[in-house]
Design an enzyme around this catalytic site. Structure first.
Site, PDB file in Angstrom:
ATOM      1  N   SER A 176       0.800  -1.227   0.000  1.00 15.49           N
ATOM      2  CA  SER A 176       0.000   0.000   0.000  1.00 15.49           C
ATOM      3  C   SER A 176       0.829   1.272   0.000  1.00 15.49           C
ATOM      4  O   SER A 176       0.366   2.297  -0.485  1.00 15.49           O
ATOM      5  CB  SER A 176      -0.990   0.005   1.167  1.00 15.49           C
ATOM      6  OG  SER A 176      -0.412  -0.477   2.343  1.00 15.49           O
ATOM      7  N   HIS A 204      -5.434  -3.173  -2.916  1.00 15.59           N
ATOM      8  CA  HIS A 204      -5.120  -2.180  -3.953  1.00 15.59           C
ATOM      9  C   HIS A 204      -5.125  -2.749  -5.360  1.00 15.59           C
ATOM     10  O   HIS A 204      -4.932  -2.010  -6.317  1.00 15.59           O
ATOM     11  CB  HIS A 204      -3.773  -1.522  -3.652  1.00 15.59           C
ATOM     12  CG  HIS A 204      -3.759  -0.862  -2.320  1.00 15.59           C
ATOM     13  ND1 HIS A 204      -4.362   0.346  -2.084  1.00 15.59           N
ATOM     14  CD2 HIS A 204      -3.285  -1.280  -1.134  1.00 15.59           C
ATOM     15  CE1 HIS A 204      -4.235   0.656  -0.811  1.00 15.59           C
ATOM     16  NE2 HIS A 204      -3.583  -0.308  -0.206  1.00 15.59           N
ATOM     17  N   LYS A 235     -12.127   0.871  -1.809  1.00 23.63           N
ATOM     18  CA  LYS A 235     -11.091   1.540  -2.610  1.00 23.63           C
ATOM     19  C   LYS A 235     -11.562   1.574  -4.072  1.00 23.63           C
ATOM     20  O   LYS A 235     -12.444   2.352  -4.398  1.00 23.63           O
ATOM     21  CB  LYS A 235      -9.756   0.845  -2.386  1.00 23.63           C
ATOM     22  CG  LYS A 235      -9.264   1.169  -0.962  1.00 23.63           C
ATOM     23  CD  LYS A 235      -8.055   0.430  -0.500  1.00 23.63           C
ATOM     24  CE  LYS A 235      -7.691   0.951   0.891  1.00 23.63           C
ATOM     25  NZ  LYS A 235      -6.968  -0.031   1.705  1.00 23.63           N
TER      26      LYS A 235
HETATM   27  C1  LIG Z   1      -7.008  -0.164   3.158  1.00 24.56           C
HETATM   28  C2  LIG Z   1      -6.419  -1.497   3.436  1.00 24.56           C
HETATM   29  C3  LIG Z   1      -7.050  -2.397   4.282  1.00 24.56           C
HETATM   30  C4  LIG Z   1      -8.244  -2.017   5.085  1.00 24.56           C
HETATM   31  O1  LIG Z   1      -9.411  -2.057   4.355  1.00 24.56           O
HETATM   32  P1  LIG Z   1     -10.661  -1.205   4.864  1.00 24.56           P
HETATM   33  O2  LIG Z   1     -11.807  -1.785   4.151  1.00 24.56           O
HETATM   34  O3  LIG Z   1     -10.367   0.211   4.526  1.00 24.56           O
HETATM   35  O4  LIG Z   1     -10.735  -1.416   6.355  1.00 24.56           O
HETATM   36  C5  LIG Z   1      -6.535  -3.655   4.395  1.00 24.56           C
HETATM   37  N1  LIG Z   1      -5.399  -4.002   3.763  1.00 24.56           N
HETATM   38  C6  LIG Z   1      -4.731  -3.151   2.969  1.00 24.56           C
HETATM   39  C7  LIG Z   1      -3.492  -3.597   2.282  1.00 24.56           C
HETATM   40  C8  LIG Z   1      -5.211  -1.869   2.788  1.00 24.56           C
HETATM   41  O5  LIG Z   1      -4.552  -1.000   2.035  1.00 24.56           O
END
Ligand SMILES: *Cc1c(COP(=O)(O)O)cnc(C)c1O
Length: 391
Positions: A176, A204, A235
């Site tokens: 990330s 991602h 996302k």
């Molecule tokens: C954003 C993210 C999460 C968390 O997901 P949410 O639905 O926002 O709680 C988990 N793992 C990674 C790698 C992320 O970037």
């Protein structure tokens, strides 16, 4: 009692105090931030779906039919037909036997890891994994082995040395804060060789990678029964929530054992309906992924001569490593003066000395938006050099 005022002052002095900026209006390439418009390179709405009219309509219609709340947890009375339909569609989309829908990715990982590993088991975790995989590993009470980022020889050695009968490998699929993709073929091969299971967090990659957005595994052409695939839905999918997909027996085990699934109120059915509409757009709109890749090339070409290092990435996440916390904050401030918002990411999110701007691109951006960011960074670099000469 702890002296919280002194604690906050220490954060200020180290350049580590975070402040929230308040966004008003809908998501998009340009956001109203604390009352002023900024071109935002700061969100994970990679495909520009968070304010997509068909997806918003699906939520509105679902509210009209079902209301706003789920009423209870999934195992009591909150499991709704919209949740069931969404799980079937997600499983089919990523080519898995079964999928399970969680309220958030954070909750999914902190529930799944302890459901799959416990005392006496072993968990192997990439050093750059997301905080929620780390927290899941800690909650599990399993022995934790952190291997250097993407170092498959180190992982192989750790697996070989482990006497545990249950071994679980944890990895982000797309990292990330760095934007690189994990060695997926090797992870699957090591899991096979050492009788381990992999939890692959594709927060991602889902929606962004793969021929029609199926994610990192489809992108790399990897299929394995030993991989439990996790995608998040807040996302690229533009809504909220997460899902895990894989073998039906493992998914059923999670229904029985994942505490963050069991002991929480089910997500409102309207959100599941919105995600279902989002899946249709993800599958159909290849142009959004093409545009994202074109923006990445445009940005990288434009920034080629800068004194700061852009980490290798073809995707939506384009990290520009600045170094010291205060330097990264200065670059961010200079961009804000020029109407662009790219957040400075500092420790503990990234290692000390590698503070960076995490530039995120979206299909919602136009070429002009990307060009504006490039000019702002080139100007900022030029004035930093002038200032250094004068000093
Ligand atoms: C954003 C993210 C999460 C968390 O997901 P949410 O639905 O926002 O709680 C988990 N793992 C990674 C790698 C992320 O970037």
């Amino acid at each position: 009692m702890r002296d919280f005022t002194a604690g906050l002052q220490a954060l200020d002095e180290a350049g580590l105090r975070r402040r929230r900026r308040t966004v008003d209006g809908p998501q998009g390439a340009v956001l109203d931030v604390d009352g002023r418009p900024l071109i935002a390179f700061a969100s994970n709405d990679y495909l520009g779906l968070a304010n997509h009219p068909a997806i918003a309509d699906a939520a509105i219609h679902a509210i009209q039919r079902y209301g706003v709340g789920a009423g209870a947890s999934h195992l009591i009375s909150g499991h709704h037909a919209e949740h069931a339909r969404l799980e079937d569609e997600l499983a089919a989309f990523v080519g898995a036997e079964r999928a399970l829908y969680f309220s958030t990715g954070y909750m999914a990982n902190t529930g799944i890891v302890p459901a799959l590993a416990g005392r006496g088991d072993a968990v192997f975790s990439d050093a750059l994994n997301h905080a929620c995989l780390i927290d899941g590993a800690r909650l599990s009470r399993a022995d934790l082995h952190v291997y250097p980022h993407a170092d498959m020889a180190a992982l192989d050695a750790a697996l070989r040395a482990s006497p545990a009968s249950h071994r679980l490998i944890l990895s982000d699929a797309v990292f990330s804060m760095d934007g690189d993709i994990a060695p997926l073929h090797e992870l699957a091969a090591l899991a096979e060789r050492h009788d381990a299971l992999v939890l692959l967090d594709d927060a991602h990659g889902f929606g962004v990678l793969g021929p029609h957005g199926e994610g990192a595994l489809a992108h790399a052409g990897v299929r394995s029964d030993r991989i439990l695939y996790l995608g998040t839905l807040g996302k690229a999918a533009g809504v909220s929530g997460a899902f895990v997909a894989g073998r039906a027996d493992i998914v059923e085990w999670l229904v029985q054992r994942a505490r963050t699934y069991i002991f929480t109120t089910a997500t409102p059915p309207m959100l599941a309906a919105a995600v279902r509409a989002s899946l249709e757009v993800i599958r159909a709109d290849d142009w959004r992924r093409d545009r994202l890749r074109a923006h990445a090339r445009r940005l990288r070409d434009g920034l080629a001569g800068l004194p700061w290092r852009l980490l290798p990435s073809e995707g939506a996440i384009q990290p520009l490593v600045i170094g010291e916390n205060t330097a990264a904050l200065r670059v961010m401030a200079s961009l804000l003066d020029r109407g662009c918002w790219a957040p400075a990411i500092r420790p503990p999110t990234v290692p000390a000395g590698t503070a960076r701007l995490r530039i995120t691109l979206s299909a919602a951006h136009t070429d002009l938006h990307v060009d504006t960011l490039v000019s702002a960074l080139v100007d900022t670099a030029a004035s930093a050099t002038t200032a250094a000469r004068a000093a």
